[in-house]
Design a protein around this motif. Structure first.
Motif, PDB file in Angstrom:
ATOM      1  N   ALA A 142       0.838  -1.196   0.000  1.00 50.76           N
ATOM      2  CA  ALA A 142       0.000   0.000   0.000  1.00 50.76           C
ATOM      3  C   ALA A 142       0.867   1.239   0.000  1.00 50.76           C
ATOM      4  O   ALA A 142       0.543   2.257  -0.581  1.00 50.76           O
ATOM      5  CB  ALA A 142      -0.907   0.009   1.211  1.00 50.76           C
ATOM      6  N   LEU A 169       4.033   2.966  -3.762  1.00 49.32           N
ATOM      7  CA  LEU A 169       4.320   4.197  -4.457  1.00 49.32           C
ATOM      8  C   LEU A 169       3.751   5.399  -3.734  1.00 49.32           C
ATOM      9  O   LEU A 169       3.980   6.514  -4.117  1.00 49.32           O
ATOM     10  CB  LEU A 169       3.783   4.108  -5.882  1.00 49.32           C
ATOM     11  CG  LEU A 169       4.439   2.961  -6.660  1.00 49.32           C
ATOM     12  CD1 LEU A 169       3.895   2.919  -8.064  1.00 49.32           C
ATOM     13  CD2 LEU A 169       5.942   3.113  -6.681  1.00 49.32           C
ATOM     14  N   THR A 196       4.462   5.794  -0.658  1.00 53.41           N
ATOM     15  CA  THR A 196       5.404   5.913   0.447  1.00 53.41           C
ATOM     16  C   THR A 196       4.637   5.925   1.747  1.00 53.41           C
ATOM     17  O   THR A 196       3.549   5.390   1.853  1.00 53.41           O
ATOM     18  CB  THR A 196       6.311   7.155   0.294  1.00 53.41           C
ATOM     19  OG1 THR A 196       5.521   8.320   0.366  1.00 53.41           O
ATOM     20  CG2 THR A 196       7.058   7.100  -1.017  1.00 53.41           C
ATOM     21  N   PRO A 249       2.315   6.909   4.941  1.00 50.17           N
ATOM     22  CA  PRO A 249       1.092   7.698   5.067  1.00 50.17           C
ATOM     23  C   PRO A 249       1.389   9.093   5.619  1.00 50.17           C
ATOM     24  O   PRO A 249       2.267   9.278   6.433  1.00 50.17           O
ATOM     25  CB  PRO A 249       0.260   6.888   6.057  1.00 50.17           C
ATOM     26  CG  PRO A 249       0.846   5.529   6.054  1.00 50.17           C
ATOM     27  CD  PRO A 249       2.288   5.696   5.741  1.00 50.17           C
ATOM     28  N   ARG A 279      -0.669  15.912   2.196  1.00 56.85           N
ATOM     29  CA  ARG A 279      -0.731  15.323   0.853  1.00 56.85           C
ATOM     30  C   ARG A 279      -1.354  16.304  -0.126  1.00 56.85           C
ATOM     31  O   ARG A 279      -0.928  16.464  -1.245  1.00 56.85           O
ATOM     32  CB  ARG A 279      -1.542  14.040   0.923  1.00 56.85           C
ATOM     33  CG  ARG A 279      -1.737  13.364  -0.401  1.00 56.85           C
ATOM     34  CD  ARG A 279      -2.370  12.016  -0.228  1.00 56.85           C
ATOM     35  NE  ARG A 279      -1.507  11.118   0.507  1.00 56.85           N
ATOM     36  CZ  ARG A 279      -1.852   9.911   0.906  1.00 56.85           C
ATOM     37  NH1 ARG A 279      -3.057   9.466   0.639  1.00 56.85           N
ATOM     38  NH2 ARG A 279      -1.021   9.141   1.569  1.00 56.85           N
ATOM     39  N   ARG A 280      -2.373  16.971   0.369  1.00 54.85           N
ATOM     40  CA  ARG A 280      -3.068  17.931  -0.471  1.00 54.85           C
ATOM     41  C   ARG A 280      -2.104  19.044  -0.921  1.00 54.85           C
ATOM     42  O   ARG A 280      -2.068  19.430  -2.073  1.00 54.85           O
ATOM     43  CB  ARG A 280      -4.211  18.512   0.344  1.00 54.85           C
ATOM     44  CG  ARG A 280      -5.099  19.465  -0.399  1.00 54.85           C
ATOM     45  CD  ARG A 280      -5.950  18.729  -1.382  1.00 54.85           C
ATOM     46  NE  ARG A 280      -6.289  19.620  -2.457  1.00 54.85           N
ATOM     47  CZ  ARG A 280      -6.697  19.227  -3.632  1.00 54.85           C
ATOM     48  NH1 ARG A 280      -6.799  17.966  -3.905  1.00 54.85           N
ATOM     49  NH2 ARG A 280      -7.007  20.087  -4.554  1.00 54.85           N
ATOM     50  N   ARG A 292       0.233  17.793  -3.490  1.00 53.95           N
ATOM     51  CA  ARG A 292      -0.378  17.648  -4.814  1.00 53.95           C
ATOM     52  C   ARG A 292      -0.584  19.006  -5.466  1.00 53.95           C
ATOM     53  O   ARG A 292      -0.469  19.160  -6.666  1.00 53.95           O
ATOM     54  CB  ARG A 292      -1.704  16.894  -4.705  1.00 53.95           C
ATOM     55  CG  ARG A 292      -1.529  15.437  -4.311  1.00 53.95           C
ATOM     56  CD  ARG A 292      -2.738  14.602  -4.631  1.00 53.95           C
ATOM     57  NE  ARG A 292      -3.963  15.202  -4.129  1.00 53.95           N
ATOM     58  CZ  ARG A 292      -4.861  15.794  -4.895  1.00 53.95           C
ATOM     59  NH1 ARG A 292      -4.666  15.886  -6.180  1.00 53.95           N
ATOM     60  NH2 ARG A 292      -5.956  16.280  -4.379  1.00 53.95           N
ATOM     61  N   ARG A 293      -0.888  20.007  -4.652  1.00 53.71           N
ATOM     62  CA  ARG A 293      -1.039  21.339  -5.232  1.00 53.71           C
ATOM     63  C   ARG A 293       0.287  21.806  -5.827  1.00 53.71           C
ATOM     64  O   ARG A 293       0.324  22.411  -6.891  1.00 53.71           O
ATOM     65  CB  ARG A 293      -1.519  22.318  -4.165  1.00 53.71           C
ATOM     66  CG  ARG A 293      -2.997  22.201  -3.892  1.00 53.71           C
ATOM     67  CD  ARG A 293      -3.454  23.347  -3.011  1.00 53.71           C
ATOM     68  NE  ARG A 293      -4.856  23.219  -2.699  1.00 53.71           N
ATOM     69  CZ  ARG A 293      -5.838  23.501  -3.542  1.00 53.71           C
ATOM     70  NH1 ARG A 293      -5.548  23.929  -4.751  1.00 53.71           N
ATOM     71  NH2 ARG A 293      -7.088  23.358  -3.176  1.00 53.71           N
ATOM     72  N   GLY A 347       0.623  20.124  -9.009  1.00 54.36           N
ATOM     73  CA  GLY A 347      -0.212  20.709 -10.038  1.00 54.36           C
ATOM     74  C   GLY A 347       0.392  21.988 -10.581  1.00 54.36           C
ATOM     75  O   GLY A 347       0.396  22.230 -11.790  1.00 54.36           O
ATOM     76  N   ALA A 348       0.903  22.807  -9.674  1.00 51.45           N
ATOM     77  CA  ALA A 348       1.532  24.041 -10.127  1.00 51.45           C
ATOM     78  C   ALA A 348       2.740  23.729 -11.000  1.00 51.45           C
ATOM     79  O   ALA A 348       2.980  24.392 -12.015  1.00 51.45           O
ATOM     80  CB  ALA A 348       1.944  24.878  -8.916  1.00 51.45           C
ATOM     81  N   ALA A 365       2.950  11.868 -10.766  1.00 48.23           N
ATOM     82  CA  ALA A 365       1.765  12.232  -9.970  1.00 48.23           C
ATOM     83  C   ALA A 365       1.265  11.057  -9.152  1.00 48.23           C
ATOM     84  O   ALA A 365       0.134  10.603  -9.290  1.00 48.23           O
ATOM     85  CB  ALA A 365       0.661  12.745 -10.887  1.00 48.23           C
ATOM     86  N   LEU A 366       2.102  10.576  -8.283  1.00 48.29           N
ATOM     87  CA  LEU A 366       1.668   9.551  -7.334  1.00 48.29           C
ATOM     88  C   LEU A 366       0.848  10.199  -6.242  1.00 48.29           C
ATOM     89  O   LEU A 366       0.716  11.420  -6.185  1.00 48.29           O
ATOM     90  CB  LEU A 366       2.893   8.867  -6.740  1.00 48.29           C
ATOM     91  CG  LEU A 366       3.715   8.070  -7.751  1.00 48.29           C
ATOM     92  CD1 LEU A 366       5.097   7.831  -7.229  1.00 48.29           C
ATOM     93  CD2 LEU A 366       3.011   6.776  -8.063  1.00 48.29           C
ATOM     94  N   ALA A 367       0.315   9.387  -5.372  1.00 48.14           N
ATOM     95  CA  ALA A 367      -0.450   9.937  -4.267  1.00 48.14           C
ATOM     96  C   ALA A 367       0.386  10.957  -3.514  1.00 48.14           C
ATOM     97  O   ALA A 367      -0.071  12.055  -3.218  1.00 48.14           O
ATOM     98  CB  ALA A 367      -0.892   8.819  -3.338  1.00 48.14           C
TER      99      ALA A 367
END
Lengths: 619, 231
Positions: free
Chosen positions: B18, B21, B23, B25, B31-32, B35-36, B39-40, B202-204
């Motif tokens: 789990a 990829l 890594t 938790p 995480r958000r 990811r931002r 995205g940038a 773009a992994l988790a």
């Protein structure tokens, strides 16, 4: 209402005869509308029919990213459905139980010649009414056309991003495809016949959806939507014949249930439309028929029997001679399902129009089982300095549209799940609307600026969630309540550019001015402010680059467990390259490249960044 | 896209594959934010990737698509990536380049294997497919330097065979990044090249993978029919 009708007539008659028409863009059949050509769709990176809604800047709601349903703010948001036409004839996207997702049309993206989006009121599909969108098709290529896409439909950034750790990992990347064979021929009027086939897949397993869909399907099967569509068209001598079918395993989200429903789907539909001139008289007409069946599949775990069949017929004929036009239209729906005592709903309409676009009066009378109603519009236009102004006044009254609420009231029990409170449909209620809109257009060179402000007064039913104790929408009941109020909508758009550059910016602001709680609730489900800036660069005839930045404010779906839908700034990018003449086209598209929280429904997915590659061949 | 639905993830996998990829938790908001930033970064890569060809188009001309350069080589993942739980093995790199719009357009393919350092983790292979564009400049003595931006996807195929719950199987992720390359004539049309590349996946929890690769390339005149097709 009577006073307003009298005012309409007075305004139409009092307008000066020299009033100039509010010019529409070339080929635009309605003021305030928008035309998307095939080139626009390609440059914008469209890969599905639903992308049309995004590129047109329409309000739309989606739960899983697949069914993208346009929200029509014609009186009450979502109270009316967008009128969807294909080649001027009504096209049935889905049954009256389901969301009217644009993706369900039996049309391949590759055969779309242009899309006309009109805010209404106006005559389309043989009847007068509110907003409509007309998908005009043409043979997609001389002999053959094919397209393959590969990408992540709703975004999929890795394990554990979307799925709870107790759920299995699902790779969201995969192919979609469509193709066509074309048989052109030369005759007096020219013409062609063509057939298209497309297959689209989706795994609705976003975190927000997964618990519902995994609970609804058998444990040895992935929850998926795998749908195939086939269509054939014949275009000859002013007559267009279309026939299409759609079948597959489906998991549509039913708003009145607050959950996805496993469905085995089959549908067929056909339409014939024609336009002919007979001396000074121009005649148009269509006949359309559709039959749907929805059954509970073997892989479904919900005990609801579904068992739904629905047949729709629609016919219209109209004539125009100079300043006069008139037409009649009739539609009939016959449905059957468990417990349904009366599955017939019908309506007939007759309309007449006098004047030219600069000064026009339209009246329509409609009759249904439940009501006789009259509606119409007066439109006057005048040039003031460099601006062309247009005033539109309209009244409309539409009978209750067939939907789960109406069918539940007539006894349909196919969606009943033991233990779930029944839908409280309430008595059937019509929706009444009075609209006043003032629009202005200024054109200079290749630039165009449009602005409009409108007030809409409306009274009609909306569905409110009446949640069961525990406060979750899944399994909760909805009830139909009446809403009444007045709202204000302001829109502005500017477009222009040079030969190699096209720019467009648009903005909309709206909100309930006065009204009861239900009315305010209905409007709060839509973003109060929405804006979009887009640019398309074509360095040469074979390369196009497109960027669109869209922003919208947050919305609130009061009554849902997590009612707030966030504001977002979404950047979409597309690059398209033609090769081998125009026979090949490659495209790379990125959606939500800024990784905004792109979500439009409180029960829906958060659409993550998506990346697509598309290859097309036209031979 | 619709593989057989596996059994629910067994508890033992939650801290094993789990985390493969994804890594370790993290808190959701962390995480958000990550990811931002991802995205940038994607936007920063894609916007120039869209704008630069437009600006360079004016420079494009008769040389566009006049030559194609297939290349093969070996690739070795460098630092970064997926942490100490996996050991990267050298892989293969293939590339096809052609002059276009004032620079070089290219398609790149890379295959690499990762061996698990712990028995409770699955080994996996990564197949990376990318499309990109970037300027290329002559540095003298036949040596050319190039750099550019690229976007594509990485497909991870896990060697779990049901041993780890059968739930991972495969995963595909969007990826974007940049490259820097030198190439020099070796003999006739044969050239030798070396390249460094950084790729954001773009992994988790987004991961950055740096790769070094080197190999041989063959410069070929594009046949007329190929030029006609590509133009």
């Amino acid at each position: 209402m009577t006073a307003l009708a009298a005012l309409l007539v007075a305004l139409a008659l009092a307008a000066p005869p020299r009033a100039a028409a509010l010019l529409a863009p070339p080929g635009m059949p309605c003021p305030g509308g928008r035309v998307l050509t095939r080139a626009d769709l390609e440059a914008g990176g469209a890969r599905h029919l639903r992308d049309v809604l995004r590129l047109a800047g329409l309000d739309a709601v989606t739960v899983d990213g697949y069914d993208v349903e346009p929200v029509v703010a014609w009186g009450l948001p979502s109270a009316a459905r967008l009128r969807v036409l294909v080649d001027g004839a009504p096209a049935a996207a889905a049954t009256s139980l389901e969301p009217a997702g644009f993706e369900a049309l039996p049309v391949a993206l590759g055969e779309v010649a242009r899309v006309v989006v009109c805010p209404g009121p106006g005559v389309a599909g043989g009847a007068w009414g509110g907003p409509w969108i007309d998908v005009e098709t043409a043979p997609p290529a001389r002999h053959a056309y094919g397209a393959v896409d590969y990408g992540n439909e709703t975004g999929d950034p890795g394990p554990d991003r979307y799925l709870d750790r107790s759920l299995p990992n699902v790779d969201h990347w995969g192919p979609d495809a469509e193709g066509a064979l074309v048989a052109p021929w030369r005759s007096a009027g020219g013409g062609a016949a063509w057939a298209v086939l497309r297959e689209h897949r989706l795994l609705p397993t976003d975190t927000a959806i997964a618990p519902r869909v995994f609970a609804a399907v058998a444990p040895d099967r992935y929850p998926s939507r795998v749908l195939r569509t086939a269509a054939a068209a014949l275009d000859a001598g002013g007559v267009r014949v279309r026939a299409g079918g759609r079948w597959g395993d489906d998991l549509p989200h039913l708003a009145e249930l607050g959950r996805e429903m496993p469905t085995s789907r089959r549908s067929v539909q056909a339409s014939v439309s024609a336009a002919r001139g007979a001396g000074p008289v121009a005649l148009r007409g269509h006949v359309a028929a559709a039959r749907f069946s929805l059954d509970r599949p073997a892989w479904g775990r919900l005990p609801a029997p579904l068992g739904w069949t629905e047949t729709r017929l629609d016919a219209a004929v109209s004539a125009r001679a100079g300043r006069l036009a008139a037409g009649v239209q009739a539609e009939h729906t016959a449905a059957s399902g468990p417990g349904l005592t009366d599955g017939a709903v019908g309506a007939g309409r007759a309309w007449a129009q006098v004047g030219r676009p600069a000064r026009r009066l339209t009246v329509q009378a409609s009759v249904s089982e439940s009501a006789l109603s009259v509606g119409g519009a007066a439109e006057v236009a005048r040039r003031v300095g460099p601006a062309q102004l247009r005033l539109t006044l309209a009244v409309d009254r539409t009978p209750p549209r067939p939907g789960p609420a109406l069918w539940a009231r007539r006894g349909y029990a196919g969606l009943d799940v033991p233990g779930r409170p029944a839908l409280d449909a309430g008595p059937p209620r019509p929706t009444s609307l009075a609209l006043a809109r003032l629009g202005a257009v200024v054109e200079r060179g290749g630039a165009r600026v449009e602005a409009s402000v409108e007030a809409q007064g409306a009274r009609g039913p909306i569905l409110r969630p009446a949640l069961v104790p525990g406060g979750v929408a899944v399994g909760g009941a909805f009830r139909s309540v009446e809403a009444e109020g007045v709202t204000i909508v302001a829109r502005a758009a500017a477009s222009g550019g040079a030969g190699w550059l096209a720019l467009r910016a648009s903005a909309t602001a709206r909100g309930a001015l006065v009204g009861d709680d239900a009315f305010a609730l209905a409007w709060r489900r839509l973003p109060a402010v929405r804006g979009r800036v887009e640019a398309t660069v074509r360095p040469d005839e074979r390369l196009s680059l497109h960027a669109a930045l869209s922003a919208w404010s947050g919305a609130a779906w009061t009554g849902y467990p997590e009612p707030d839908v966030p504001s977002a700034v979404v950047l979409n990018l597309a690059l398209g390259k033609r090769a081998w003449g125009d026979r090949l086209r490659f495209a790379v598209t990125a959606r939500n490249a800024l990784d905004a929280r792109e979500r439009t429904h409180p029960l829906g997915a958060v659409l993550a960044p998506r990346l697509f590659a598309r290859a097309e061949v036209r031979l | 896209m619709t593989p057989p639905r596996p059994a629910r993830r067994p508890p033992h996998a939650q801290s094993g594959a789990a985390g493969a990829l994804a890594t370790s938790p993290r808190a959701a908001h962390g995480r958000r934010r990550a990811r931002r930033r991802g995205g940038a970064a994607l936007a920063l890569v894609l916007l120039p990737a869209l704008a630069l060809p437009a600006l360079a188009a004016a420079q494009g001309g008769a040389d566009d698509w006049a030559m194609v350069e297939p290349a093969l080589g070996v690739a070795s993942p460098l630092a970064g990536g997926f942490g100490p739980e996996w050991a990267a093995r050298p892989g293969a790199a293939a590339r096809l380049e052609a002059p276009a719009y004032g620079g070089r357009a290219r398609l790149a393919l890379r295959v690499a294997g990762y061996e698990a350092a712990r028995p409770d983790l699955p080994a996996f292979s990564a197949v990376t497919a990318l499309a990109g564009w970037g300027p290329s400049v002559a540095l003298g003595a036949g040596v050319r330097g190039g750099a550019g931006l690229q976007v594509g996807a990485v497909r991870y195929a896990f060697d779990d065979g049901g041993e780890f719950g059968g739930f991972l199987q495969n995963e595909t992720e969007a990826a974007w990044g940049a490259w820097l390359r030198l190439d020099a004539p070796l003999a006739g049309r044969l050239r030798v090249w070396a390249e460094a590349e950084a790729l954001r996946v773009a992994l988790a929890d987004p991961a950055t993978v740096a790769t070094a690769s080197a190999g041989l390339a063959l410069r070929l005149d594009a046949p007329a029919w190929l030029r006609a097709v590509l133009r």
